[in-house]
Design a protein around this motif. Structure first.
Motif, mmCIF file in Angstrom:
data_model
loop_
_atom_site.group_PDB
_atom_site.id
_atom_site.type_symbol
_atom_site.label_atom_id
_atom_site.label_comp_id
_atom_site.label_asym_id
_atom_site.label_seq_id
_atom_site.Cartn_x
_atom_site.Cartn_y
_atom_site.Cartn_z
ATOM 1 N N PHE A 11 46.629 -40.098 -33.557
ATOM 2 C CA PHE A 11 47.471 -39.946 -34.760
ATOM 3 C C PHE A 11 46.724 -40.191 -35.889
ATOM 4 O O PHE A 11 46.836 -41.583 -36.039
ATOM 5 C CB PHE A 11 48.926 -40.766 -34.900
ATOM 6 N N VAL A 19 44.511 -43.484 -35.778
ATOM 7 C CA VAL A 19 45.003 -44.359 -34.905
ATOM 8 C C VAL A 19 44.726 -43.607 -33.408
ATOM 9 O O VAL A 19 45.330 -42.395 -33.224
ATOM 10 C CB VAL A 19 46.499 -44.677 -34.794
ATOM 11 N N ALA A 79 46.215 -43.483 -29.942
ATOM 12 C CA ALA A 79 47.066 -44.406 -29.393
ATOM 13 C C ALA A 79 47.100 -44.209 -27.919
ATOM 14 O O ALA A 79 47.443 -45.288 -27.097
ATOM 15 C CB ALA A 79 48.468 -43.460 -29.584
ATOM 16 N N PRO A 113 51.679 -54.673 -24.710
ATOM 17 C CA PRO A 113 52.107 -55.159 -26.017
ATOM 18 C C PRO A 113 52.592 -54.138 -27.036
ATOM 19 O O PRO A 113 52.383 -52.950 -26.849
ATOM 20 C CB PRO A 113 50.998 -55.620 -26.768
ATOM 21 N N ASN A 114 53.204 -54.342 -28.052
ATOM 22 C CA ASN A 114 53.787 -53.397 -29.153
ATOM 23 C C ASN A 114 52.594 -52.543 -29.639
ATOM 24 O O ASN A 114 51.514 -53.279 -29.958
ATOM 25 C CB ASN A 114 54.457 -54.196 -30.172
ATOM 26 N N GLY A 115 52.806 -51.415 -29.559
ATOM 27 C CA GLY A 115 51.749 -50.517 -30.245
ATOM 28 C C GLY A 115 50.642 -50.029 -29.190
ATOM 29 O O GLY A 115 49.630 -49.603 -29.401
ATOM 30 N N SER A 116 50.736 -50.380 -27.897
ATOM 31 C CA SER A 116 49.632 -50.300 -26.899
ATOM 32 C C SER A 116 49.762 -48.888 -26.481
ATOM 33 O O SER A 116 48.816 -48.283 -25.653
ATOM 34 C CB SER A 116 50.048 -51.147 -25.829
ATOM 35 N N GLY A 117 51.046 -47.999 -26.707
ATOM 36 C CA GLY A 117 50.824 -46.509 -26.359
ATOM 37 C C GLY A 117 51.616 -46.356 -25.188
ATOM 38 O O GLY A 117 51.654 -45.096 -24.615
ATOM 39 N N LYS A 118 52.709 -47.005 -24.993
ATOM 40 C CA LYS A 118 53.592 -46.807 -24.023
ATOM 41 C C LYS A 118 54.693 -45.437 -24.278
ATOM 42 O O LYS A 118 54.953 -44.695 -23.368
ATOM 43 C CB LYS A 118 54.795 -47.781 -23.716
ATOM 44 N N SER A 119 55.051 -45.617 -25.340
ATOM 45 C CA SER A 119 55.950 -44.599 -25.608
ATOM 46 C C SER A 119 55.381 -43.136 -26.079
ATOM 47 O O SER A 119 55.898 -41.984 -25.480
ATOM 48 C CB SER A 119 56.782 -44.735 -27.222
ATOM 49 N N THR A 120 54.096 -43.490 -26.481
ATOM 50 C CA THR A 120 53.302 -42.153 -26.700
ATOM 51 C C THR A 120 52.870 -41.528 -25.320
ATOM 52 O O THR A 120 53.012 -40.348 -25.083
ATOM 53 C CB THR A 120 52.190 -42.485 -27.583
ATOM 54 N N ARG A 133 56.108 -39.966 -24.018
ATOM 55 C CA ARG A 133 56.288 -38.361 -24.690
ATOM 56 C C ARG A 133 55.287 -37.361 -24.435
ATOM 57 O O ARG A 133 55.831 -36.388 -24.253
ATOM 58 C CB ARG A 133 56.275 -38.818 -26.303
ATOM 59 N N GLN A 176 63.729 -44.705 -26.418
ATOM 60 C CA GLN A 176 63.558 -45.924 -27.242
ATOM 61 C C GLN A 176 64.527 -45.998 -28.236
ATOM 62 O O GLN A 176 65.459 -46.767 -28.658
ATOM 63 C CB GLN A 176 62.375 -46.435 -27.729
ATOM 64 N N HIS A 207 59.763 -54.725 -21.696
ATOM 65 C CA HIS A 207 58.983 -56.136 -22.033
ATOM 66 C C HIS A 207 59.493 -57.231 -21.304
ATOM 67 O O HIS A 207 59.296 -58.353 -21.517
ATOM 68 C CB HIS A 207 59.081 -56.393 -23.719
HETATM 69 N N1 LIG Z 1 54.151 -40.132 -34.417
HETATM 70 C C1 LIG Z 1 53.391 -41.165 -34.732
HETATM 71 N N2 LIG Z 1 52.595 -40.957 -35.711
HETATM 72 C C2 LIG Z 1 51.662 -41.782 -36.284
HETATM 73 N N3 LIG Z 1 51.355 -42.857 -35.427
HETATM 74 C C3 LIG Z 1 51.916 -42.955 -34.311
HETATM 75 C C4 LIG Z 1 53.165 -42.205 -33.821
HETATM 76 N N4 LIG Z 1 53.621 -42.505 -32.839
HETATM 77 C C5 LIG Z 1 52.758 -43.704 -32.464
HETATM 78 N N5 LIG Z 1 51.892 -44.114 -33.286
HETATM 79 C C6 LIG Z 1 50.880 -44.995 -33.211
HETATM 80 O O1 LIG Z 1 50.535 -44.978 -31.925
HETATM 81 C C7 LIG Z 1 50.169 -46.233 -31.553
HETATM 82 C C8 LIG Z 1 51.053 -46.516 -30.231
HETATM 83 O O2 LIG Z 1 52.418 -46.467 -30.532
HETATM 84 P P1 LIG Z 1 53.518 -46.543 -29.333
HETATM 85 O O3 LIG Z 1 54.791 -45.967 -29.828
HETATM 86 O O4 LIG Z 1 53.322 -45.421 -28.036
HETATM 87 O O5 LIG Z 1 53.563 -47.900 -28.684
HETATM 88 P P2 LIG Z 1 54.392 -48.577 -27.747
HETATM 89 O O6 LIG Z 1 53.588 -49.272 -26.694
HETATM 90 O O7 LIG Z 1 55.561 -47.913 -27.280
HETATM 91 O O8 LIG Z 1 55.106 -49.633 -28.684
HETATM 92 P P3 LIG Z 1 56.449 -50.781 -28.464
HETATM 93 O O9 LIG Z 1 56.523 -51.750 -27.616
HETATM 94 O O10 LIG Z 1 56.430 -51.112 -29.993
HETATM 95 O O11 LIG Z 1 57.356 -49.827 -28.320
HETATM 96 C C9 LIG Z 1 50.696 -47.324 -32.536
HETATM 97 O O12 LIG Z 1 49.992 -47.708 -33.492
HETATM 98 C C10 LIG Z 1 51.610 -46.500 -33.268
HETATM 99 O O13 LIG Z 1 51.832 -46.955 -34.648
#
Ligand SMILES: Nc1ncnc2c1ncn2[C@@H]1O[C@H](COP(=O)(O)OP(=O)(O)OP(=O)(O)O)[C@@H](O)[C@H]1O
Ligand SMILES: [Mg+2]
Length: 225
Positions: free
Chosen positions: A12, A15, A17, A36-43, A46, A81, A186
């Motif tokens: 992104f 970043v 991800a 951890p938060n921001g490690s890429g799980k939701s990405t 998706r 989420q 978590h």
């Molecule tokens: N649509 C987007 N646009 C820009 N950056 C994004 C987008 N989606 C995710 N990111 C970035 O990608 C990285 C991974 O985000 P992601 O949401 O996958 O983390 P996560 O592991 O699910 O975190 P959490 O535990 O907080 O839910 C982060 O740095 C986030 O800011």
């Protein structure tokens, strides 16, 4: 559903991800996605569901989720989420799901009741005005009601009260063995109870992929040392 990821990457802007994720998940496996938060799980989730396009190869039963999403959408269920801010009423949302997924009438209400959500009492309310926990219960009820081949849940119990969490665990334990389940969490107690395998992401890479017991043993050691 069988899942295969090869060299999956997602950027992104600046970043990164996801960076080169290789993972194979056999049919019926129960997987906790942690990190951890921001490690890429939701990405990653998706990407798996075809909601975003990623680099590399993602295959669900040999199909590509982004390109072939029309063919595979009916086999998937997803609890995000953050619940979408739908203006439609609860009854309308449930009816739409019933029609698109060919459900028996009352099926969603039945699962909602298991999660202690009285669907009839909230039918006329706009979905977006429900409390966080009520939205999560309804989305979970829909996800279980549609009997998916792949069930993906992002922090499924984050807003649930204690009793609903227990009911949610029971629903997971009653799933058909062939249902592949991937959930982000978590909470150690949750993935120990629900998963066989842990995939841990760190900074967009797979840092661990293996049995849940060795993961928790390593985590306990890390805390103790
Ligand atoms: N649509 C987007 N646009 C820009 N950056 C994004 C987008 N989606 C995710 N990111 C970035 O990608 C990285 C991974 O985000 P992601 O949401 O996958 O983390 P996560 O592991 O699910 O975190 P959490 O535990 O907080 O839910 C982060 O740095 C986030 O800011
Ligand atoms: Mg997330």
């Amino acid at each position: 559903m069988r899942i295969e990821l090869r060299g999956v990457a997602k950027r992104f802007g600046k970043v990164e991800a996801l960076r080169g994720v290789d993972v194979e998940i056999p049919l019926g496996r129960r997987v906790a996605l942690v990190g951890p938060n921001g490690s890429g799980k939701s990405t990653l989730i998706r990407g798996l569901l075809g909601l975003i396009r990623c680099e590399g190869s993602i295959q669900l039963d040999g199909r590509r989720p982004y390109e072939d999403r029309i063919e595979i959408a009916r086999k998937l269920a997803y609890v995000p989420q953050v619940a979408p801010a739908l203006g439609a009423s609860v009854a309308e949302v449930v009816e739409l799901v019933g029609v698109t997924r060919d459900l028996q009438p009352g099926r969603v209400a039945e699962v909602s009741a298991r999660l202690e959500l009285d669907l009839a009492a909230i039918a006329a309310r706009p979905f977006r005005n429900l409390s966080g926990g009520m939205k999560q219960k309804l989305l979970l009820a829909i996800a279980f009601a549609v009997r998916p081949s792949l069930l993906v849940m992002d922090e499924p119990t984050a807003s649930l009260d204690y009793r609903a969490r227990e009911r949610f665990f029971e629903l997971c334990e009653e799933l058909e063995p062939s249902v592949t389940v991937i959930f982000c969490s978590h909470r150690g107690d949750e993935f120990v109870r629900l998963s066989e395998v842990v995939i841990a992401l760190e900074d967009g890479r797979v840092a661990y992929n293996g049995p849940v017991d060795s993961y928790t043993a390593a985590a306990v050691e890390a805390v103790a040392s």
